[in-house]
Motif scaffolding. Sequence first.
Motif, PDB file in Angstrom:
ATOM      1  N   GLY A 179      -7.304   2.356  -5.997  1.00 41.77           N
ATOM      2  CA  GLY A 179      -8.371   2.666  -5.052  1.00 41.77           C
ATOM      3  C   GLY A 179      -9.171   3.899  -5.418  1.00 41.77           C
ATOM      4  O   GLY A 179     -10.258   4.114  -4.880  1.00 41.77           O
ATOM      5  N   GLU A 218      -7.414   8.785  -1.874  1.00 41.03           N
ATOM      6  CA  GLU A 218      -6.145   9.380  -1.481  1.00 41.03           C
ATOM      7  C   GLU A 218      -5.147   8.280  -1.114  1.00 41.03           C
ATOM      8  O   GLU A 218      -5.384   7.107  -1.389  1.00 41.03           O
ATOM      9  N   SER A 219      -4.073   8.622  -0.485  1.00 38.52           N
ATOM     10  CA  SER A 219      -2.988   7.679  -0.212  1.00 38.52           C
ATOM     11  C   SER A 219      -3.472   6.475   0.587  1.00 38.52           C
ATOM     12  O   SER A 219      -4.280   6.601   1.507  1.00 38.52           O
ATOM     13  N   ALA A 220      -2.940   5.288   0.229  1.00 36.17           N
ATOM     14  CA  ALA A 220      -3.251   4.048   0.951  1.00 36.17           C
ATOM     15  C   ALA A 220      -2.289   3.913   2.121  1.00 36.17           C
ATOM     16  O   ALA A 220      -1.071   3.980   1.953  1.00 36.17           O
ATOM     17  N   ARG A 221      -2.816   3.709   3.344  1.00 37.17           N
ATOM     18  CA  ARG A 221      -1.983   3.686   4.539  1.00 37.17           C
ATOM     19  C   ARG A 221      -1.733   2.296   5.085  1.00 37.17           C
ATOM     20  O   ARG A 221      -0.742   2.070   5.767  1.00 37.17           O
ATOM     21  N   PHE A 259      -7.504   4.162   3.579  1.00 35.78           N
ATOM     22  CA  PHE A 259      -7.007   5.322   2.846  1.00 35.78           C
ATOM     23  C   PHE A 259      -7.114   6.591   3.688  1.00 35.78           C
ATOM     24  O   PHE A 259      -7.861   6.649   4.670  1.00 35.78           O
ATOM     25  N   GLU A 260      -6.401   7.613   3.223  1.00 32.66           N
ATOM     26  CA  GLU A 260      -6.366   8.864   3.962  1.00 32.66           C
ATOM     27  C   GLU A 260      -7.662   9.657   3.882  1.00 32.66           C
ATOM     28  O   GLU A 260      -7.846  10.605   4.638  1.00 32.66           O
ATOM     29  N   GLN A 316       1.778   5.583  -0.804  1.00 35.94           N
ATOM     30  CA  GLN A 316       1.329   6.963  -0.729  1.00 35.94           C
ATOM     31  C   GLN A 316       0.821   7.457  -2.084  1.00 35.94           C
ATOM     32  O   GLN A 316       0.111   8.474  -2.145  1.00 35.94           O
ATOM     33  N   ALA A 363       0.869  -1.178   0.000  1.00 32.02           N
ATOM     34  CA  ALA A 363       0.000   0.000   0.000  1.00 32.02           C
ATOM     35  C   ALA A 363       0.905   1.227   0.000  1.00 32.02           C
ATOM     36  O   ALA A 363       1.810   1.343   0.829  1.00 32.02           O
ATOM     37  N   GLY A 387      -1.429   6.081  -3.708  1.00 33.58           N
ATOM     38  CA  GLY A 387      -2.842   5.716  -3.780  1.00 33.58           C
ATOM     39  C   GLY A 387      -3.118   4.356  -4.369  1.00 33.58           C
ATOM     40  O   GLY A 387      -4.281   3.943  -4.436  1.00 33.58           O
TER      41      GLY A 387
END
Length: 447
Positions: A87, A90-93, A110-111, A66, A64, A68
């Motif tokens: 996704g 936004e970024s996947a954490r 995600f963010e 940043q 995952a 996305g």
Amino acid sequence: MTDCFSFDEPASKSTIATAATNGAILVWDINKSGNRLERIINEHSRTVNRITFHPTESQILISASQDGSLKLWDLRTKSAARHTFEGKAESARDVQFNPTPGSWEFSAVFENGTVQIWDVRHPASWEKRFSAHNGLVLAVDYHHGGRWLATGGRDKVIKVWDLKSSSTDTRNVRPAHVIQTIASVGRVAWRPHHGVLQVASSALLTDYRVHVWDLARPHIPRVWFEDHANVATGFVWANANTLWSCSKDKRVVRRHFSSGYSPAEQLPRAAVACARELLVQALAHHADAGDVHVCATLTILLVDGRPKPASRESELPEWLDKTQVEEWFLAYIDLLHRFRMYTVAAQVLDKCPLGDVRTRLQESTTIYTSCNGCFKPIVNAAHPRCYWACERCQRLVNPCSVCHRIVKGQYSWCQGCGHGGHARCLAGWFAAGNRECATGCGHICHT
């Protein structure tokens, strides 16, 4: 380095994957002599936040990032990623596989506060997506049974979701359990192979402890560990009773579950009755400080804890001054109205033991009506000409959304979209299985 993961099967115990802030993923073989680096993967354009192996397929690795995206590799080949999961958020954490044997499901957070559930065999789109937190979702983990999913976010909340729930409406997914913490949640992990549902968490900032929460008592940690002098950046369960953690204090700590501090065990075993003198002093102190909300709340708790008499007026203890209690409730309800907390004000009013207060506030209630066509307030509602039609848009005022006739009796409406109608018409509409507004505005009126 942002993440590290090793596979625990005998055939792959020597394989370790690490992720870096430049978007690279490095695969290592610790049994090799000399240079143990086997492969460098450079397919992400930004930081890789999390990597994890499939629980049974030791050569399947997912990441995952940043940027996305989520990417999946089969490490038996040197080719590019087998699948890329976009996704469209936004970024996947964080990303985790479902540990159920034979499952190819995984969840990513995600963010933008959403959770997405995917099937590796269908990479075109997610199978389920729902909004989970206010703000960034930073952590996710499956319970070993595959039914429960825990998520943690920057909103200082851990939420537990029942994936076997019969609800199919992703717009109204509700968590089965909610745990409020004191800091943003950086990591979560279920206590493995334990008969009770317990989940561990560490903070992103300020709190250096690792907590273990019991879902049967979510308001206080089951245990916590205070071994670090800085924030715990990660932890992992070796088994149900052994927990490893690492921290910004440059230390790795291994501890047994029994060594943790249990705040619940420090609570008194028996309920302690509050002396009247102490309670009177507390009420007097808060009344002098102007804390009417505390005084009203204590009065409600005091009344709720007493046996219910036939009359609500006699619920109030004789040693409380009725006039003073009336002033507390009137001031508190007025304060709630100023902050537009009308629902809370109504609940406080309902709990008020003084009938005079309830009657006075209910008599002064004014209901303002608006046209559900142009949504403008009806100023001259008492005028006969404005009773049936809006003086601005000339449409009928509040006709039934189902039968389109004027409502002359009881009128029911949705506070979300403002449309309504005859109570019997709306009851028939929703009894037929409809959830949306009958006007076609798209609002989900029935939840």
